[in-house]
Scaffold this active site. Structure first.
Site, PDB file in Angstrom:
ATOM      1  N   LEU A 173      74.188  29.009  45.861  1.00  0.00           N
ATOM      2  CA  LEU A 173      74.421  29.000  44.460  1.00  0.00           C
ATOM      3  C   LEU A 173      75.068  27.844  44.030  1.00  0.00           C
ATOM      4  O   LEU A 173      74.867  27.059  42.701  1.00  0.00           O
ATOM      5  CB  LEU A 173      75.428  30.046  43.836  1.00  0.00           C
ATOM      6  N   GLY A 174      75.981  27.203  44.983  1.00  0.00           N
ATOM      7  CA  GLY A 174      76.641  25.959  44.690  1.00  0.00           C
ATOM      8  C   GLY A 174      77.421  25.527  45.799  1.00  0.00           C
ATOM      9  O   GLY A 174      77.654  26.368  46.817  1.00  0.00           O
ATOM     10  N   LYS A 175      77.632  24.098  45.750  1.00  0.00           N
ATOM     11  CA  LYS A 175      78.336  23.268  46.798  1.00  0.00           C
ATOM     12  C   LYS A 175      79.171  22.726  46.293  1.00  0.00           C
ATOM     13  O   LYS A 175      79.074  21.662  45.504  1.00  0.00           O
ATOM     14  CB  LYS A 175      77.172  22.836  48.042  1.00  0.00           C
ATOM     15  N   THR A 234      82.992  20.109  47.408  1.00  0.00           N
ATOM     16  CA  THR A 234      83.850  19.299  48.501  1.00  0.00           C
ATOM     17  C   THR A 234      84.410  20.208  49.732  1.00  0.00           C
ATOM     18  O   THR A 234      84.124  19.702  50.689  1.00  0.00           O
ATOM     19  CB  THR A 234      84.841  18.441  48.022  1.00  0.00           C
ATOM     20  N   PHE A 235      84.952  21.249  49.521  1.00  0.00           N
ATOM     21  CA  PHE A 235      85.717  21.989  50.408  1.00  0.00           C
ATOM     22  C   PHE A 235      84.871  23.414  50.593  1.00  0.00           C
ATOM     23  O   PHE A 235      85.445  24.132  51.259  1.00  0.00           O
ATOM     24  CB  PHE A 235      86.983  22.285  49.939  1.00  0.00           C
ATOM     25  N   GLY A 236      83.809  23.616  50.134  1.00  0.00           N
ATOM     26  CA  GLY A 236      83.057  24.965  50.480  1.00  0.00           C
ATOM     27  C   GLY A 236      82.032  25.066  49.721  1.00  0.00           C
ATOM     28  O   GLY A 236      81.385  24.150  48.950  1.00  0.00           O
ATOM     29  N   LYS A 261      82.292  32.699  48.143  1.00  0.00           N
ATOM     30  CA  LYS A 261      82.678  31.663  48.273  1.00  0.00           C
ATOM     31  C   LYS A 261      83.140  31.206  49.971  1.00  0.00           C
ATOM     32  O   LYS A 261      84.331  31.928  50.338  1.00  0.00           O
ATOM     33  CB  LYS A 261      83.947  31.037  47.323  1.00  0.00           C
ATOM     34  N   ASP A 266      92.838  23.671  34.979  1.00  0.00           N
ATOM     35  CA  ASP A 266      91.667  22.766  35.072  1.00  0.00           C
ATOM     36  C   ASP A 266      90.524  23.383  34.201  1.00  0.00           C
ATOM     37  O   ASP A 266      89.290  23.646  34.401  1.00  0.00           O
ATOM     38  CB  ASP A 266      91.137  22.876  36.511  1.00  0.00           C
TER      39      ASP A 266
END
Length: 434
Positions: free
Chosen positions: A18-20, A22-24, A41, A135
């Site tokens: 589904l997504g990528k 920086t850290f996972g 995740k 954020d």
């Protein structure tokens, strides 16, 4: 283990990516027992420890377990192996709100009103539990199959217990374009007030299709944020404009509270009927190729005439930040498609320049200083695509806080990125904020 169709810990069947970040990365998955769709995740333990993210992960888990609201992505469970940590979360199939804005160019006030009400409901709930998101931005707002808002990514969240004795938060977090002026100033700040500011920027972006604070570089953007310099386009209703100026008040002590936002006419009743018709017409006449959120800038003295242009996408950084620096956790942000890099430092400008000169000498680069705060570096011999050159510009936010931007101006891009990764990046580690 993480390929399509594989079984994770005898409980979940993993599906598409589904997504990528920086850290996972995040995979779609199915609970084998209940057949429930979830998003998992996955994070690498060694990488987390290497960059000091263990406290960040602990905070994210604690935060997500504290909040349970219909407009917040739910955490079902956390699992771990020797090498991985797995967050099993609610699967939100509608995608990012950011994608919807990018596709349409902007939303009508009617649609934005619905999302803003849901956002405020979620944020107000978080604050009542002592949780501040820190954020908030369109990319962290997801839509379910019924077009309802879901707030995600509590990786930067601060619990009320993180406050110092003065009752204020003191870490600089968040994505630059959406962050409040008091956060930029590196003074203690009220997490609730800074979240309210971010909500205002989001609302502006939804209805305008571009950011309220823009500039040719980060320093100019920060200056505008700190002074609250923005103008609403002509298609904004008067009640919306009035609310936005109260939300994006650069003085946190006079900035509107969430309770007062809820009591405002625009929040309670939405845009007037005659404005609805006008907005529908404007939306229908909006071309499909309108530049997404940050691809647009207003003309001077003609803010109603918005034209697309290519500018640095400041709100698309893959940021996980909880250090003194804005967006780096002690590392560079490298934007390959523009051959740029950015980092922050609490050293003086002279110390930074001196360090850059030492690095240039060690890497056999020529240095030429300019009067306008730009340091130019270049290779001493021809590369694959001519002589490699890049500019380094230093921006002073405060006397003890600087932002350094590096931009390639000529030469081979691959050689430049290799030099960044293998030479400059490790050599500057002692002046980059950690």
């Amino acid at each position: 283990m993480e390929s399509r169709g594989k079984i994770l810990m005898e409980r979940y069947e993993l599906g598409r990516l589904l997504g990528k970040g920086t850290f996972g990365k995040v995979h779609y998955a199915r609970n084998l027992e209940s057949n429930q769709s979830v998003a998992i995740k996955m994070m690498d333990k060694q990488q987390i420890l290497k960059v000091g993210l263990s406290e960040q992960i602990r905070r994210e888990i604690t935060t997500m377990r504290l909040v349970a609201h219909k407009n917040i992505v739910q955490l079902h469970e956390v699992m771990a192996t020797r090498n991985k940590i797995y967050f099993v979360m609610e699967y939100v199939k509608g995608g990012e709100l950011f994608e919807k804005v990018a596709k349409r160019g902007k939303l009508t006030e009617v649609v934005a009103h619905k999302y803003f009400q849901q956002l405020i409901s979620a944020v107000d709930y978080c604050h009542s539990r002592g949780v501040y998101h820190r954020d908030l931005k369109p990319e962290n707002l997801l839509l379910d199959e019924n077009e309802n808002l879901k707030v995600s990514d509590f990786g930067l969240s601060a619990l009320s217990e993180s406050k110092r004795q003065d009752g204020l938060l003191h870490t600089t977090c968040g994505t630059p374009a959406y962050v409040a002026p008091e956060v930029i100033s590196k003074i203690g700040y009220d997490g609730a007030k800074s979240d309210i500011w971010s909500c205002g920027v989001i609302l502006f972006v939804l209805v305008a299709g571009y950011l309220p604070f823009q500039g040719p570089n980060l320093m100019e953007m920060y200056r505008k944020i700190q002074h609250g310099e923005f103008r609403c386009p002509g298609w904004f209703s008067r009640k919306l404009q009035k609310l936005l100026y109260k939300i994006m008040d650069p003085n946190p002590s006079t900035r509107i509270s969430i309770q007062k936002i809820k009591e405002s006419t625009w929040f309670r009743k939405g845009p007037e009927e005659n404005r609805i018709l006008k907005e529908r017409t404007l939306n229908e006449n909006t071309t499909k190729n309108v530049a997404p959120v940050l691809g647009v800038r207003r003309k001077k003295n003609a803010h109603e005439d918005v034209k697309p242009m290519s500018v640095t996408n400041l709100n698309a950084f893959e940021i996980i930040s909880f250090s003194k620096g804005f967006d780096l956790s002690g590392m560079f942000i490298v934007k390959e498609w523009r051959n740029e890099a950015r980092f922050t430092s609490d050293k003086s400008a002279s110390t930074i320049i001196s360090k850059l000169e030492d690095v240039a000498k060690a890497l056999n680069l020529r240095v030429r200083k300019k009067d306008n705060g730009v340091v130019k570096m270049q290779g001493r011999k021809e590369g694959r695509n001519g002589v490699l050159q890049f500019d380094i510009e230093i921006f002073e936010v405060t006397t003890s806080y600087h932002i350094i931007e590096m931009k390639q101006t000529s030469g081979d891009s691959l050689e430049y990125r290799q030099l960044l990764e293998e030479g400059i990046r490790p050599a500057l580690k002692d002046i980059v904020l950690a």
